[in-house]
Design a protein around this motif. Structure first.
Motif, PDB file in Angstrom:
ATOM      1  N   UNK B 214       0.806  -1.180   0.026  1.00  0.00           N
ATOM      2  CA  UNK B 214       0.148   0.122   0.138  1.00  0.00           C
ATOM      3  C   UNK B 214       0.751   1.225   0.052  1.00  0.00           C
ATOM      4  N   UNK B 215       1.915   1.224   0.664  1.00  0.00           N
ATOM      5  CA  UNK B 215       2.756   2.373   0.610  1.00  0.00           C
ATOM      6  C   UNK B 215       4.284   1.969   0.744  1.00  0.00           C
ATOM      7  N   UNK B 216       4.924   1.979  -0.443  1.00  0.00           N
ATOM      8  CA  UNK B 216       6.462   1.529  -0.465  1.00  0.00           C
ATOM      9  C   UNK B 216       7.138   2.343  -0.101  1.00  0.00           C
ATOM     10  N   UNK B 217       6.746   3.592   0.383  1.00  0.00           N
ATOM     11  CA  UNK B 217       7.479   4.750   1.033  1.00  0.00           C
ATOM     12  C   UNK B 217       7.603   4.571   2.665  1.00  0.00           C
ATOM     13  N   UNK B 218       7.093   3.739   3.059  1.00  0.00           N
ATOM     14  CA  UNK B 218       6.586   3.543   4.479  1.00  0.00           C
ATOM     15  C   UNK B 218       7.569   2.475   5.108  1.00  0.00           C
ATOM     16  N   UNK B 219       8.603   3.152   6.028  1.00  0.00           N
ATOM     17  CA  UNK B 219       9.860   2.280   6.308  1.00  0.00           C
ATOM     18  C   UNK B 219       9.490   1.166   7.457  1.00  0.00           C
ATOM     19  N   UNK B 220       8.505   1.339   8.355  1.00  0.00           N
ATOM     20  CA  UNK B 220       8.117   0.749   9.260  1.00  0.00           C
ATOM     21  C   UNK B 220       7.756  -0.727   9.070  1.00  0.00           C
ATOM     22  N   UNK B 221       7.121  -1.225   8.236  1.00  0.00           N
ATOM     23  CA  UNK B 221       6.826  -2.460   7.558  1.00  0.00           C
ATOM     24  C   UNK B 221       7.808  -3.226   7.024  1.00  0.00           C
ATOM     25  N   UNK B 222       8.592  -2.584   6.233  1.00  0.00           N
ATOM     26  CA  UNK B 222       9.790  -3.138   5.748  1.00  0.00           C
ATOM     27  C   UNK B 222      10.809  -3.724   6.852  1.00  0.00           C
ATOM     28  N   UNK B 223      10.899  -2.894   7.792  1.00  0.00           N
ATOM     29  CA  UNK B 223      11.740  -3.216   8.770  1.00  0.00           C
ATOM     30  C   UNK B 223      11.199  -4.479   9.662  1.00  0.00           C
ATOM     31  N   UNK B 235      17.714 -15.253   5.582  1.00  0.00           N
ATOM     32  CA  UNK B 235      18.434 -14.197   5.545  1.00  0.00           C
ATOM     33  C   UNK B 235      18.339 -13.386   4.315  1.00  0.00           C
ATOM     34  N   UNK B 236      18.191 -13.918   3.129  1.00  0.00           N
ATOM     35  CA  UNK B 236      18.288 -13.171   1.881  1.00  0.00           C
ATOM     36  C   UNK B 236      16.660 -12.290   1.893  1.00  0.00           C
ATOM     37  N   UNK B 237      15.715 -12.507   2.193  1.00  0.00           N
ATOM     38  CA  UNK B 237      14.422 -12.070   2.320  1.00  0.00           C
ATOM     39  C   UNK B 237      14.531 -11.026   3.145  1.00  0.00           C
ATOM     40  N   UNK B 238      15.284 -11.369   4.236  1.00  0.00           N
ATOM     41  CA  UNK B 238      15.499 -10.181   5.262  1.00  0.00           C
ATOM     42  C   UNK B 238      16.237  -9.107   4.876  1.00  0.00           C
ATOM     43  N   UNK B 239      17.373  -9.541   4.417  1.00  0.00           N
ATOM     44  CA  UNK B 239      18.256  -8.388   4.104  1.00  0.00           C
ATOM     45  C   UNK B 239      17.780  -7.607   2.918  1.00  0.00           C
ATOM     46  N   UNK B 240      16.882  -7.972   2.117  1.00  0.00           N
ATOM     47  CA  UNK B 240      16.142  -7.146   1.055  1.00  0.00           C
ATOM     48  C   UNK B 240      15.170  -6.321   1.560  1.00  0.00           C
ATOM     49  N   UNK B 241      14.458  -6.792   2.555  1.00  0.00           N
ATOM     50  CA  UNK B 241      13.353  -5.975   3.200  1.00  0.00           C
ATOM     51  C   UNK B 241      14.194  -4.890   3.886  1.00  0.00           C
ATOM     52  N   UNK B 242      15.115  -5.284   4.786  1.00  0.00           N
ATOM     53  CA  UNK B 242      15.711  -4.166   5.648  1.00  0.00           C
ATOM     54  C   UNK B 242      16.540  -3.058   4.559  1.00  0.00           C
ATOM     55  N   UNK B 243      17.042  -3.304   3.509  1.00  0.00           N
ATOM     56  CA  UNK B 243      17.485  -2.572   2.641  1.00  0.00           C
ATOM     57  C   UNK B 243      16.466  -1.514   2.222  1.00  0.00           C
ATOM     58  N   UNK B 244      15.395  -2.043   1.909  1.00  0.00           N
ATOM     59  CA  UNK B 244      14.301  -1.271   1.563  1.00  0.00           C
ATOM     60  C   UNK B 244      13.728  -0.195   2.329  1.00  0.00           C
ATOM     61  N   UNK B 245      13.725  -0.808   3.781  1.00  0.00           N
ATOM     62  CA  UNK B 245      13.360   0.323   4.889  1.00  0.00           C
ATOM     63  C   UNK B 245      14.357   1.444   4.941  1.00  0.00           C
ATOM     64  N   UNK B 246      15.681   0.792   4.830  1.00  0.00           N
ATOM     65  CA  UNK B 246      16.919   1.994   4.981  1.00  0.00           C
ATOM     66  C   UNK B 246      17.168   3.005   3.888  1.00  0.00           C
ATOM     67  N   UNK B 247      16.678   2.359   2.812  1.00  0.00           N
ATOM     68  CA  UNK B 247      16.548   3.148   1.582  1.00  0.00           C
ATOM     69  C   UNK B 247      15.666   4.622   1.953  1.00  0.00           C
ATOM     70  N   UNK B 248      14.663   4.338   2.790  1.00  0.00           N
ATOM     71  CA  UNK B 248      13.660   5.204   2.970  1.00  0.00           C
ATOM     72  C   UNK B 248      14.107   6.305   4.245  1.00  0.00           C
ATOM     73  N   UNK B 249      14.629   5.357   5.283  1.00  0.00           N
ATOM     74  CA  UNK B 249      15.097   6.039   6.511  1.00  0.00           C
ATOM     75  C   UNK B 249      16.549   5.477   6.834  1.00  0.00           C
ATOM     76  N   UNK B 250      17.614   6.136   6.252  1.00  0.00           N
ATOM     77  CA  UNK B 250      19.053   5.721   6.701  1.00  0.00           C
ATOM     78  C   UNK B 250      19.341   5.559   7.995  1.00  0.00           C
ATOM     79  N   UNK B 251      18.924   6.462   8.725  1.00  0.00           N
ATOM     80  CA  UNK B 251      19.278   6.534  10.153  1.00  0.00           C
ATOM     81  C   UNK B 251      18.511   5.689  11.000  1.00  0.00           C
ATOM     82  N   UNK B 252      17.780   4.628  10.472  1.00  0.00           N
ATOM     83  CA  UNK B 252      16.911   3.898  11.351  1.00  0.00           C
ATOM     84  C   UNK B 252      17.755   2.651  11.706  1.00  0.00           C
TER      85      UNK B 252
END
Lengths: 579, 335
Positions: B214-223, B235-252
């Motif tokens: 619904x909102x690819x720019x929302x970092x919390x679900x990805x985290x 690990x792979x799926x986790x890393x991918x989602x976490x990178x997505x979250x960090x792309x939105x909020x690098x200081x997370x």
């Protein structure tokens, strides 16, 4: 224009200048979901036989209805020892005191109960010379003088006791003479004997909960750390001065030298220390020390093999939970729950948190596997005494934990889900890295609610299963007799060190049955400020015998001994096995 | 004609009101000094003249002179204890960091306008700031009952109950919000968040994934999705989602720490350490990256760096005792 021309502007201003960010979330771990029951029967049923057996004297720890200071809340330990070497485990119970004191001759004392081998205990406190009063806390045992019988060390808010067993049915108090009484003003909590320098003599490690001064401690509700969920309660531990730890090295003349600073133990600071355990946690053949800390990082002192120790708890993953949070650590159990030959740790914590199941991944590196193992289901309990122990003799080490809140006031205010008196919990090891809560299957003695602290694990009735003695705040101890049906299979292993300390504290024993291996350490103190029996108990499941026993002695020697049939006790003397 | 009407009007006013009206005209001309002087003169004529007290207080408040504003606003409230003066008093007390006084004033305002949802929101937030979590939850619930169609009120109430330690209530509201607002990424996420907190991983993943869609720019679900994957050793799926979250909020920071765990699981130890070092740099008060750095250095055999990292973590923990208490450290949506 309105006479109040700015009203609209003003209200808008007032509302829009307020940030909508909220405060920090508090940690309040919910119960993890329970797995579907395995459906396996659980044969261990516990019944409280304490009163019938003669354990009738209550343990005093402050005011039973309201705790004004933290010293009143932490309770005491107990020790399962065979002081008279008759083959039956006796019970030593540490007693506390109260702030207002007692009249002359009325102060409660520690108690030593002799096991008469017929299901009863006889109070031999006075006859054996252990009727000491004061604010007692923990107890540990070991053969300090290597003369073949168990001696005791008892910690106090005050001077500690070293009770040396004459072997003739009496003890003499020798702490001051041997240099381990402390300053007389400290609040010592835990203790364990160990032989850290492999000289064959037991040394002593003592923890102190905090530097406690009644005159400098605020009363309930009078400082920021003196509330619990809006209720004024005793202050601490946060906000009060940290505790400390001491290491005493025993010399050839039986006296102890304080080597706290020289050993590096004194360099580790910033903790409220409870139960220490001494075991070789990284498999290098030298005895390390781990202790649970309340509301501060727990500490793992790695033996550097040169008389020094270094705290590597953070580095190895046993200082915090998996998210790096400090926890209210209380008790510690040591065992090998997944039968990989490596020593794992279980640590109990305060309410609103899970315990820790620190799985040893090799080389003394640990991972907290508590949630994966299914042990996150009871975060509402304040956990204290705990052990890995095979309760149903199926060959897998289960977990037994005793509980009790620290605020008796909870019962009066009736906070939902929280109570001062709490039941015990039993987790059965499913053999695949997981546990299941089988408290409901484990008998009325487990379901009974007390505010418990120490727990000592031993086969008190010598029927081949492990019973549990439990210290209850303001009540007589519980003796939980394990009613496991006859016919289950087990062996016991008793070690006698020759080059090593005679108690063999620090040894590691692996019992091999076919392809299966079980490992247990010989411990000084564990659980919560308590001493469990040092006869090691192994359930054998369906096996009729043990093929062989491997012993790694605290001296560093490794030996292999022949096995034995189920139902036997194997007495293994250092030097008598095969290298 | 106009002049005549004004004269007639002025003839009907008290001296204080006349001066106050002139002050309002002055402020509209931008002459705040003159306005202030006129309001003070009005108060000499009538010390309880509400408009002068209120507007003078307002002017001082807007000018940042909060301490001086207190006197006039208190007097205004005593003269006419109305809604708006109580709101302004609360705002002024808040600026003075007198939180309890602010709450009292706003509570008085709410008593006068008991269905004012905006004010309930303010009160809930400020109760929480003062760690009056139960009160914050109660007023948030009241706001929700008054305007159940507003998704933001659900989120505020969820947070308030979480702060109050009532996880069941928070989870219940999150569940309701997910049903009521199926197209709201935040609502889907909140439900997923509470499901994962209860260990209902599979159910949680469904809602977290929906929120991510619904909102690819929302970092919390990805985290949280990535974190659950890492915990499940995926690990792979986790890393991918976490990178997505960090792309939105690098200081997370928690996301980066979890990413490091995932990379470590993949055997990418150097990359894992680099992520932790980055987390430590971007979130310099947080001890957690240093805790894990200590462990990874130690496993690499670098005990010296491990010890330094540990000591840094302990120092940060002492200096910033509340940072780590933010369990799972939700930043909450910035928008």
């Amino acid at each position: 224009m309105s006479r109040l021309g700015w009203f609209g502007i003003g209200v808008c201003f007032a509302l829009t200048t307020l940030g909508l960010g909220q405060g920090v979330a508090t940690r309040n771990s919910p119960a993890a979901p329970r797995q579907a029951p395995s459906g396996k029967p659980f044969g261990a049923k516990f019944e409280d036989v304490g009163k019938v057996a003669g354990l009738n004297l209550p343990v005093t720890v402050g005011n039973p209805l309201s705790k004004k200071y933290i010293i009143e809340a932490n309770g005491t330990g107990l020790a399962a020892i065979d002081y008279d070497l008759d083959g039956w485990m006796d019970l030593f119970v540490v007693n506390g005191s109260r702030l207002e004191g007692f009249g002359a001759g009325a102060a409660p004392t520690n108690h030593l109960y002799r096991n008469n081998g017929k299901g009863g205990f006889v109070d031999v406190t006075k006859a054996t010379g252990v009727a000491h009063s004061g604010w007692g806390n923990g107890v540990c045992s070991g053969d300090v003088d290597n003369d073949g019988d168990d001696d005791l060390y008892v910690t106090y808010w005050g001077s500690n006791l070293l009770l040396v067993n004459s072997g003739k049915g009496a003890f003499s108090e020798e702490a001051a003479r041997r240099g381990v009484a402390g300053t007389g003003k400290q609040w010592s909590s835990g203790c364990t004997f160990l032989d850290y320098n492999r000289d064959g003599r037991l040394d002593l490690f003592v923890t102190r909960y905090q530097e406690f001064d009644l005159a400098k401690t605020p009363p309930p509700g009078k400082a920021s750390n003196c509330e619990w969920k809006g209720m004024p309660v005793f202050c601490g531990p946060r906000g009060l001065p940290f505790g400390s730890a001491s290491l005493y090295r025993q010399e050839a003349d039986g006296k102890f030298v304080d080597v706290t600073e020289a050993s590096g133990v004194g360099a580790v600071q910033g903790f409220y220390a409870f139960t220490p355990i001494a075991a070789d946690l990284n498999g290098d053949g030298w005895t390390d020390i781990y202790f649970a800390s309340d509301s501060t990082p727990s500490v793992l002192l790695r033996n550097e093999k040169n008389g020094k120790f270094r705290d590597i708890a953070t580095e190895t993953g046993v200082a915090f939970n998996e998210h790096g949070f400090e926890q209210g650590g209380m008790g510690v159990g040591v065992g090998d729950y997944n039968r990989d030959g490596l020593l794992d740790l279980v640590k109990t914590n305060f309410a609103g948190d899970h315990p820790n199941l620190y799985r040893n991944t090799g080389g003394g590196i640990f991972e907290d596997a508590v949630l994966m193992a299914g042990l996150g289901v009871n975060p509402h309990f304040v956990g204290w005494g705990v052990a890995f122990v095979d309760l149903d003799n199926d060959g897998w080490q289960d977990i037994f934990q005793v509980n009790g809140h620290v605020y008796p006031e909870l019962d009066a205010v009736g906070k939902a889900g929280e109570a001062y008196r709490q039941p015990r919990v039993v987790y059965r090891n499913l053999g695949d890295g997981r546990f299941e809560d089988v408290s409901g299957l484990a008998g009325l003695g487990v379901a009974a609610k007390h505010s418990s602290r120490g727990a000592a694990f031993a086969d008190f009735d010598n029927d081949g299963d492990i019973d549990v003695a439990v210290m209850n705040m303001g009540e007589a101890p519980t003796l939980l007799k394990n009613g496991l049906a006859a016919g289950s299979r087990w062996v016991k292993v008793v070690l006698e060190g020759t080059r090593s300390n005679r108690s063999a504290i620090g040894a590691l024993v692996t019992v091999e049955t076919g392809d299966l291996k079980q490992t247990l350490p010989v411990l000084g103190q564990s659980s919560f400020l308590s001493q469990s029996e040092r006869r090691l108990h192994f359930g054998l499941g369906g096996a009729a015998k043990v093929d062989r026993v491997l012993v790694r002695w605290p001296s560093g020697e490794k030996e292999t001994f022949g096995g034995g049939v189920a139902g036997s006790t194997l007495v293994l003397k250092e030097g008598a096995g095969r290298p | 004609m106009t002049v005549l009407m004004l004269v007639v009007a002025l003839l009907g006013q008290s001296p204080a009101e006349t001066l106050s009206s002139q002050a309002v005209e002055a402020i509209q001309r931008g002459d705040s000094a003159q306005a202030g002087e006129l309001w003070r003169q009005a108060l000499e004529k009538d010390s309880r003249h509400f408009a002068s007290l209120f507007n003078l207080g307002m002017m001082l408040h807007r000018g940042g002179n909060f301490a001086a504003a207190v006197e006039y606003l208190d007097r205004a409230a005593a003269a006419e204890p109305g809604y708006q003066v109580q709101v302004l008093r609360g705002s002024n007390f808040q600026k003075l960091e007198r939180l309890e006084d602010a709450i009292r004033a706003w509570r008085a305002a709410l008593a006068l306008q008991p269905r004012n949802v905006k004010l309930m929101q303010v009160l809930s937030v400020e109760y929480s700031r003062g760690r009056y979590f139960q009160e914050a939850a109660a007023v948030a619930q009241r706001a929700l009952l008054a305007a159940p169609q507003e998704s933001n009120l659900y989120f505020m109430a969820i947070k308030a109950y979480q702060d109050a330690g009532d996880q069941d209530a928070a989870a219940g509201l999150a569940s309701q919000a997910a049903v009521r607002f199926p197209e709201s990424a935040r609502a889907q996420f909140e439900h997923g968040y509470y499901l994962q907190k209860r260990g209902k991983t599979q159910e949680s993943l469904r809602y977290l994934r929906r929120a991510m869609e619904l909102d690819p720019k929302y970092e919390e679900p990805s985290f949280f999705y990535g974190d659950l994957m890492v915990k499940a050793s995926k690990w792979k799926e986790g890393v991918e989602a976490l990178r997505q979250s960090l792309a939105i909020r690098p200081e997370y920071s928690p996301a980066r720490v979890s990413l490091a765990r995932g990379l470590y699981g993949l055997g990418e130890v150097v990359a894992a350490i680099a992520e932790l070092e980055m987390a430590a740099k971007l979130d310099p008060k947080n001890a957690q990256p240093w805790v894990l750095l200590s462990q990874y250095y130690f496993r690499q055999g670098d005990e010296e760096r491990a010890q330094i990292a540990k000591e840094t973590s302990l120092r940060l923990r002492r200096e910033n005792p509340t940072v780590l208490e933010a369990s799972q450290a939700r930043p909450f949506p910035a928008k």
